[in-house]
Design a protein around this motif. Structure first.
Motif, short mmCIF file in Angstrom:
data_model
loop_
_atom_site.label_atom_id
_atom_site.label_comp_id
_atom_site.label_asym_id
_atom_site.label_seq_id
_atom_site.Cartn_x
_atom_site.Cartn_y
_atom_site.Cartn_z
N GLU A 35 -63.05 -78.60 -22.29
CA GLU A 35 -64.36 -79.13 -22.66
C GLU A 35 -64.28 -80.62 -22.94
OE1 GLU A 35 -66.89 -77.07 -22.63
OE2 GLU A 35 -68.31 -78.67 -23.09
N GLN A 36 -63.21 -81.03 -23.63
CA GLN A 36 -63.05 -82.45 -23.93
C GLN A 36 -62.90 -83.26 -22.66
OE1 GLN A 36 -62.84 -83.96 -27.22
NE2 GLN A 36 -63.15 -85.67 -25.86
N ILE A 39 -66.29 -83.66 -21.15
CA ILE A 39 -67.09 -84.67 -21.85
C ILE A 39 -66.62 -86.06 -21.46
CG2 ILE A 39 -67.66 -85.63 -24.10
CD1 ILE A 39 -67.54 -82.96 -25.29
N HIS A 43 -68.68 -88.90 -19.42
CA HIS A 43 -68.95 -90.17 -20.05
C HIS A 43 -68.45 -91.33 -19.22
CE1 HIS A 43 -68.22 -93.07 -23.50
NE2 HIS A 43 -69.51 -93.00 -23.32
N ASP A 46 -69.74 -91.53 -14.88
CA ASP A 46 -71.08 -91.53 -14.32
C ASP A 46 -71.42 -92.87 -13.67
OD1 ASP A 46 -72.92 -91.85 -17.44
OD2 ASP A 46 -71.17 -92.88 -16.65
N LYS A 118 -69.96 -100.53 -17.21
CA LYS A 118 -70.38 -99.77 -18.39
C LYS A 118 -69.61 -100.27 -19.60
CE LYS A 118 -71.06 -95.10 -19.88
NZ LYS A 118 -71.01 -93.72 -19.59
N TRP A 135 -77.33 -97.27 -22.35
CA TRP A 135 -77.03 -96.69 -21.03
C TRP A 135 -78.16 -95.78 -20.66
CZ3 TRP A 135 -73.96 -98.04 -17.35
CH2 TRP A 135 -73.75 -97.19 -16.28
N PRO A 136 -78.76 -95.86 -19.52
CA PRO A 136 -78.55 -96.84 -18.46
C PRO A 136 -79.00 -98.23 -18.88
CG PRO A 136 -80.09 -95.12 -17.77
CD PRO A 136 -79.81 -94.91 -19.19
N GLN B 88 -65.99 -75.57 -32.28
CA GLN B 88 -65.56 -76.43 -31.18
C GLN B 88 -65.58 -75.69 -29.87
OE1 GLN B 88 -61.76 -77.96 -32.40
NE2 GLN B 88 -62.66 -79.90 -32.96
N LEU B 92 -68.35 -78.28 -28.10
CA LEU B 92 -67.47 -79.33 -28.63
C LEU B 92 -68.25 -80.57 -29.03
CD1 LEU B 92 -64.59 -80.19 -29.17
CD2 LEU B 92 -64.43 -80.95 -26.83
N GLN B 93 -69.26 -80.89 -28.22
CA GLN B 93 -70.05 -82.09 -28.51
C GLN B 93 -70.75 -81.98 -29.86
OE1 GLN B 93 -72.68 -82.67 -25.20
NE2 GLN B 93 -72.14 -84.82 -25.19
N GLN B 96 -68.25 -82.29 -32.73
CA GLN B 96 -67.76 -83.65 -32.94
C GLN B 96 -68.84 -84.52 -33.56
OE1 GLN B 96 -66.36 -84.75 -29.09
NE2 GLN B 96 -64.25 -84.31 -29.64
N THR B 162 -75.23 -83.36 -19.98
CA THR B 162 -74.93 -84.69 -20.50
C THR B 162 -75.83 -85.73 -19.86
OG1 THR B 162 -73.25 -84.82 -18.80
CG2 THR B 162 -72.51 -84.27 -21.00
N GLN B 163 -76.20 -86.71 -20.65
CA GLN B 163 -76.87 -87.89 -20.13
C GLN B 163 -78.14 -87.59 -19.35
OE1 GLN B 163 -76.03 -90.81 -20.88
NE2 GLN B 163 -73.95 -90.63 -21.64
N ASP B 165 -81.84 -88.37 -18.62
CA ASP B 165 -82.53 -89.64 -18.82
C ASP B 165 -83.73 -89.51 -19.72
OD1 ASP B 165 -81.84 -90.96 -15.53
OD2 ASP B 165 -80.94 -91.38 -17.49
#
Lengths: 203, 206
Positions: A35-36, A39, A43, A46, A118, A135-136, B88, B92-93, B96, B162-163, B165
């Motif tokens: 999972e880490q 992520i 991050h 992208d 970035k 970001w963006p 976790q 996990l996100q 954390q 994730t991310q 917009d």
């Protein structure tokens, strides 16, 4: 409920507790690590289009010793390939900004063109220089598509330094630091292109 | 039981509850910088304290009082570690995002046990837990709205996307008052909320 039985119970509890925690940790370590990694790659990666590469760039970092350049330091890099062809190089650069060091991730494609920039870490003034961390990012997107030849070496500066790029309003030092770091990275890429892309030198 | 007037009598302020409330304050201010952090911490807190009180109920009758403290420390540490690891694995996100405040739950359990909280009736425990949860969620919501000017999308955390917009539900276009997401802003907001509460429900004159 006498003293010895209490102490025995506490010792049993300690053993059970340690054992349970150990087993839970053992059982979950794999999943947490995966999972880490997900992520992290989401991050960091992208910057490049996800369907343009098919390896795991974060698993295969390019070994660059911390190379000091004119205005920045290169900390390392990652290579994205598709099949066996190098697609892009991600360079991690560190440069002193207004209030501290700025960590940038600069993506360059195989032809020396910038794919994107970035900000990974920064300590700049919130609301002014810290805008590079959004970001963006509209300001950083200006650099996509530029290369060392377009604009030329003298064009890689702020407009007020006879260059071509606008600064972030109120954050001249930060803007200058970022532009210099990107230019350094492009120059380094040009000079070490074969070594970075892993193409064997043609003699 | 009559409400209102004897509110201050049913929660006596003495040194033990001062310690308990002081620790809760750490969680209230530290883990409410966003709504998701507050929700996550509330959830973990409820689960861990419930399991802890069940286990201590079983153990208390079998232990000499001198060893109760040691047993409660061991139990709290085990439960909190396992809860953090499970959290976790789940997301996990999200875990954390909580930072290190999850580990403070262990200390809170030990303090609660030491001051005899788990031996009160379930009604009082439920009321205190409910108060804590409401306060955390209210603070988290307010601090995120005021501080960021927008509420992040909770579903994106859980589904691991994730991310996106999408900026979330935007309340203020220019980003809000950043002070609210920092610790001093949290204290100020908590003080304002308490002042508003006291203005709405005046304490009885003696």
């Amino acid at each position: 409920m006498n003293r010895t039985s209490s102490i025995a119970l506490v010792v049993l509890l300690a053993a059970l507790g340690l054992g349970m925690t150990y087993f839970v940790q053992l059982g979950s370590a794999q999943r947490i690590k995966a999972e880490q990694r997900l992520i992290d790659s989401g991050h960091l990666l992208d910057l490049i289009a996800p369907d343009s590469y098919d390896n795991q760039p974060l698993e295969h970092p390019i070994t660059i010793e911390a190379t000091p350049l004119t205005n920045s330091t290169l900390l390392g890099g990652y290579l994205a390939t598709r099949g066996d062809q190098p697609v892009a190089v991600l360079l991690r650069s560190q440069t002193p900004g207004y209030a501290g060091a700025i960590d940038l991730l600069i993506a360059v494609d195989a032809n020396g063109r910038l794919l994107g920039v970035k900000t990974l870490k920064q300590l700049e003034t919130p609301g002014l220089g810290a805008k590079i961390a959004d970001w963006p990012n509209a300001w950083l997107r200006v650099f996509s598509g530029k290369s060392r030849t377009e604009p030329g070496d003298s064009g890689w500066a702020l407009k007020k330094d006879q260059g071509q790029f606008d600064q972030i309003a109120g954050a001249t030092i930060t803007s200058r630091a970022v532009i210099n770091a990107i230019h350094d990275a492009l120059r380094y890429f040009d000079e070490h292109r074969q070594q970075l892309l892993g193409i064997p030198a043609h003699g | 039981m009559n409400t209102g007037n004897n509110y201050s009598e049913s929660l006596p302020m003495d040194s033990s509850s001062t310690l308990r409330n002081a620790l809760m304050l750490t969680l209230l201010i530290g883990a409410t910088h966003s709504l998701m952090a507050a929700l996550g911490l509330c959830l973990m807190f409820m689960v861990v304290t419930e399991l802890f009180s069940l286990a201590m109920g079983v153990l208390r009758s079998r232990l000499v009082p001198a060893t109760c403290l040691l047993a409660s420390i061991l139990l709290a540490a085990t439960l909190t570690s396992c809860a953090e690891l499970m959290a976790q694995v789940w997301s996990l996100q999200w875990q954390q995002h909580l930072g290190f405040y999850g580990a403070l739950i262990a200390l809170q359990c030990v303090v609660l046990e030491h001051t005899g909280f788990f031996q009160n009736g379930w009604r009082q425990r439920l009321r205190l837990n409910g108060l804590f949860a409401t306060l955390m969620i209210a603070l988290g919501l307010l601090r995120e709205l005021i501080g960021n000017g927008a509420l992040g999308n909770p579903l994106s955390w859980l589904s691991g996307a994730t991310q996106t917009d999408w900026q979330g539900w935007v309340l203020m276009a220019d980003g809000g008052l950043r002070l609210a997401t920092l610790v001093p802003g949290g204290f100020i907001l908590l003080g304002l909320l308490i002042a508003a509460w006291q203005a709405w429900r005046p304490t009885p004159t003696h």
